[in-house]
Design a protein around this motif. Structure first.
Motif, mmCIF file in Angstrom:
data_model
loop_
_atom_site.group_PDB
_atom_site.id
_atom_site.type_symbol
_atom_site.label_atom_id
_atom_site.label_comp_id
_atom_site.label_asym_id
_atom_site.label_seq_id
_atom_site.Cartn_x
_atom_site.Cartn_y
_atom_site.Cartn_z
ATOM 1 N N ILE A 79 28.187 43.278 60.244
ATOM 2 C CA ILE A 79 27.506 42.051 59.812
ATOM 3 C C ILE A 79 28.579 41.002 59.563
ATOM 4 O O ILE A 79 29.436 41.157 58.691
ATOM 5 C CB ILE A 79 26.661 42.305 58.547
ATOM 6 C CG1 ILE A 79 25.588 43.355 58.856
ATOM 7 C CG2 ILE A 79 26.021 41.008 58.073
ATOM 8 C CD1 ILE A 79 24.791 43.818 57.674
ATOM 9 N N LEU A 80 28.545 39.937 60.364
ATOM 10 C CA LEU A 80 29.586 38.909 60.310
ATOM 11 C C LEU A 80 29.364 37.920 59.175
ATOM 12 O O LEU A 80 30.322 37.430 58.579
ATOM 13 C CB LEU A 80 29.637 38.147 61.641
ATOM 14 C CG LEU A 80 29.972 38.992 62.862
ATOM 15 C CD1 LEU A 80 29.770 38.182 64.131
ATOM 16 C CD2 LEU A 80 31.402 39.494 62.768
ATOM 17 N N GLY A 81 28.113 37.608 58.888
ATOM 18 C CA GLY A 81 27.849 36.645 57.827
ATOM 19 C C GLY A 81 26.372 36.306 57.734
ATOM 20 O O GLY A 81 25.582 36.674 58.597
ATOM 21 N N GLU A 82 26.043 35.614 56.668
ATOM 22 C CA GLU A 82 24.670 35.159 56.452
ATOM 23 C C GLU A 82 24.717 33.796 55.797
ATOM 24 O O GLU A 82 25.685 33.448 55.115
ATOM 25 C CB GLU A 82 23.895 36.149 55.586
ATOM 26 C CG GLU A 82 24.462 36.327 54.194
ATOM 27 C CD GLU A 82 23.671 37.315 53.348
ATOM 28 O OE1 GLU A 82 22.568 36.961 52.917
ATOM 29 O OE2 GLU A 82 24.180 38.419 53.128
ATOM 30 N N SER A 83 23.694 32.999 56.039
ATOM 31 C CA SER A 83 23.624 31.684 55.401
ATOM 32 C C SER A 83 22.165 31.349 55.108
ATOM 33 O O SER A 83 21.257 31.843 55.771
ATOM 34 C CB SER A 83 24.241 30.603 56.299
ATOM 35 O OG SER A 83 23.498 30.474 57.484
ATOM 36 N N LEU A 84 21.979 30.527 54.123
ATOM 37 C CA LEU A 84 20.643 30.104 53.717
ATOM 38 C C LEU A 84 20.629 28.587 53.634
ATOM 39 O O LEU A 84 21.419 27.993 52.897
ATOM 40 C CB LEU A 84 20.280 30.715 52.354
ATOM 41 C CG LEU A 84 18.876 30.444 51.858
ATOM 42 C CD1 LEU A 84 17.845 31.146 52.753
ATOM 43 C CD2 LEU A 84 18.716 30.919 50.430
ATOM 44 N N GLY A 85 19.767 27.974 54.417
ATOM 45 C CA GLY A 85 19.645 26.519 54.405
ATOM 46 C C GLY A 85 18.258 26.123 53.931
ATOM 47 O O GLY A 85 17.315 26.909 53.993
ATOM 48 N N GLU A 86 18.126 24.910 53.469
ATOM 49 C CA GLU A 86 16.810 24.423 53.041
ATOM 50 C C GLU A 86 16.659 22.966 53.405
ATOM 51 O O GLU A 86 17.648 22.238 53.522
ATOM 52 C CB GLU A 86 16.582 24.638 51.553
ATOM 53 C CG GLU A 86 17.362 23.738 50.633
ATOM 54 C CD GLU A 86 16.969 23.946 49.179
ATOM 55 O OE1 GLU A 86 16.609 22.947 48.532
ATOM 56 O OE2 GLU A 86 17.026 25.089 48.694
ATOM 57 N N ARG A 87 15.418 22.574 53.619
ATOM 58 C CA ARG A 87 15.113 21.168 53.882
ATOM 59 C C ARG A 87 13.750 20.846 53.291
ATOM 60 O O ARG A 87 12.901 21.719 53.138
ATOM 61 C CB ARG A 87 15.163 20.849 55.369
ATOM 62 C CG ARG A 87 14.077 21.465 56.192
ATOM 63 C CD ARG A 87 14.256 21.178 57.688
ATOM 64 N NE ARG A 87 13.168 21.750 58.435
ATOM 65 C CZ ARG A 87 12.229 21.062 59.059
ATOM 66 N NH1 ARG A 87 12.253 19.735 59.020
ATOM 67 N NH2 ARG A 87 11.263 21.665 59.718
#
Length: 197
Positions: A79-87
């Motif tokens: 698992i290289l990475g994770e991100s959480l975005g919001e709008r």
């Protein structure tokens, strides 16, 4: 008396059917898409203690994948990475956010010895209503939504690993050109079959 015999017959037929299904080895496994060559693999991550890594480990176990220590001759899921975005999707009259959309993205790499590695990415989006009057409840709801998105992502990773079947069969990681060529061959063989009929 007749009512008892009908319900008794139904119960007997259900028991017999269940016995036959269990005797023949039928059971719901959930590993419908994991290639046999990935039946044992190592799981590594940018953060071994992250929620996503723990959920991924659990999802692999559910799909009866044997998790082994990393080694040169063992396939690896990293698992290289994770991100959480919001709008903001909508606003109240006082310009505070009324509805938000969360997007969870995870990237990972699958390495297969003597074949190569392939990097994938998956993304999940969910929306929820934001109410400033119930901030604590909305905070808990948001945490639950984030965990749900992570759980869904682990299922997507399992499904995406099915893409590696053709790579394993070919003996190397297929490029886009290789896949296009395979599609053309499939179309030609299908048209040849239709013309002979």
């Amino acid at each position: 008396m007749r009512l008892i015999s009908i319900s008794f017959t139904k119960i007997i037929s259900i028991v017999v059917t269940a016995s036959l299904l269990s005797a023949c080895g039928f059971h719901l496994r959930g590993d419908y898409s994991v290639p046999d060559e990935l039946g044992s693999l190592s799981l590594t991550s940018y953060d071994q203690y992250s929620t996503l890594t723990r959920m991924m480990r659990s999802q692999l176990r559910i799909n009866e994948v044997n998790i082994v220590p990393p080694s040169e001759n063992v396939p690896n899921l990293h698992i290289l990475g994770e991100s959480l975005g919001e709008r903001n999707l909508s606003l109240y009259q006082n310009t505070t956010a009324a509805e938000k959309e969360l997007t969870f993205t995870a990237s990972y790499r699958v390495t297969i010895p003597d074949i190569g590695d392939k990097t994938f990415s998956t993304s999940v989006s969910r929306s929820y209503l934001e109410n400033p009057l119930t901030a604590l409840a909305k905070s808990v709801e948001r945490d639950m939504i984030e965990d749900e998105m992570r759980q869904f992502t682990t299922g997507q990773i399992i499904r995406q690993m099915a893409r590696l079947r053709s790579d394993i069969k070919a003996g190397h990681i297929l490029t886009k050109e290789d896949l296009d060529s395979l599609d053309e061959q499939d179309k030609e063989s299908t048209s040849d079959v239709k013309s002979t009929e």
